[in-house]
Design a protein around this motif. Sequence first.
Motif, PDB file in Angstrom:
ATOM      1  N   ARG A   1      40.783  44.978  48.599  1.00  0.00           N
ATOM      2  CA  ARG A   1      40.318  44.224  47.436  1.00  0.00           C
ATOM      3  C   ARG A   1      39.916  45.180  46.320  1.00  0.00           C
ATOM      4  NH1 ARG A   1      37.778  41.557  51.802  1.00  0.00           N
ATOM      5  NH2 ARG A   1      38.462  39.393  51.993  1.00  0.00           N
ATOM      6  N   HIS A   2      40.209  44.784  45.097  1.00  0.00           N
ATOM      7  CA  HIS A   2      39.671  45.485  43.934  1.00  0.00           C
ATOM      8  C   HIS A   2      39.508  44.490  42.793  1.00  0.00           C
ATOM      9  CE1 HIS A   2      43.908  45.612  42.690  1.00  0.00           C
ATOM     10  NE2 HIS A   2      43.459  45.785  41.470  1.00  0.00           N
ATOM     11  N   HIS A   3      38.602  44.805  41.903  1.00  0.00           N
ATOM     12  CA  HIS A   3      38.311  43.927  40.787  1.00  0.00           C
ATOM     13  C   HIS A   3      38.770  44.598  39.509  1.00  0.00           C
ATOM     14  CE1 HIS A   3      36.157  41.220  38.085  1.00  0.00           C
ATOM     15  NE2 HIS A   3      36.013  40.425  39.117  1.00  0.00           N
ATOM     16  N   THR A   4      39.457  43.838  38.646  1.00  0.00           N
ATOM     17  CA  THR A   4      39.996  44.400  37.412  1.00  0.00           C
ATOM     18  C   THR A   4      38.935  44.585  36.334  1.00  0.00           C
ATOM     19  OG1 THR A   4      40.515  42.243  36.492  1.00  0.00           O
ATOM     20  CG2 THR A   4      42.207  43.302  37.833  1.00  0.00           C
TER      21      THR A   4
ATOM     22  N   ASN B   1      38.942  37.994  38.332  1.00  0.00           N
ATOM     23  CA  ASN B   1      40.121  38.794  38.647  1.00  0.00           C
ATOM     24  C   ASN B   1      39.890  39.733  39.817  1.00  0.00           C
ATOM     25  OD1 ASN B   1      42.132  37.835  37.022  1.00  0.00           O
ATOM     26  ND2 ASN B   1      41.614  39.154  35.304  1.00  0.00           N
ATOM     27  N   MET B   2      39.537  39.151  40.961  1.00  0.00           N
ATOM     28  CA  MET B   2      39.470  39.907  42.203  1.00  0.00           C
ATOM     29  C   MET B   2      40.869  39.881  42.796  1.00  0.00           C
ATOM     30  SD  MET B   2      37.566  41.279  44.772  1.00  0.00           S
ATOM     31  CE  MET B   2      35.973  40.589  44.976  1.00  0.00           C
TER      32      MET B   2
END
Length: 145
Positions: free
Chosen positions: A77-80, A85-86
Amino acid sequence: MNNTTYSAKSNDIKRQWYIIDASGKSLGRVAAEAAKLLRGKHKPTFTPNVDTGDHVIILNAQDVVLTGRKLDQKIYRHHTGYIGNMKEVSARRMLENNPEKAMMLAIKGMLPKNRLGRQMINKVRIYSGSEHENQAQKPIVWEVK
């Protein structure tokens, strides 16, 4: 009796280059060995607050193995930075599309979370195939147990 603790100085450090072949080996085992080499824990001159580690080249990152049901259950997982926007990517898709990134994230998670760790992660080169461009450094083959 000498009770002084050895502390490595930056001009005393001798850096080697090591090659790890990841084909058929577990992602975590390869990442743990690479993190050990990057930190310098395999050397008698290891000092926790100094980067005494070596350079690591990892080959065949696309042939790495995940045990159990991690291919479908493990999620990267990463968030923008934007609202809602995960981004989520399964381990199966990550290993198909970008195996170098999966290996890099595994190694990065095993290094210190500070300036020293960010300095150490720059000494790793990951290739999905068996070809690399670091022959001039005369790397030594490191066996993963």
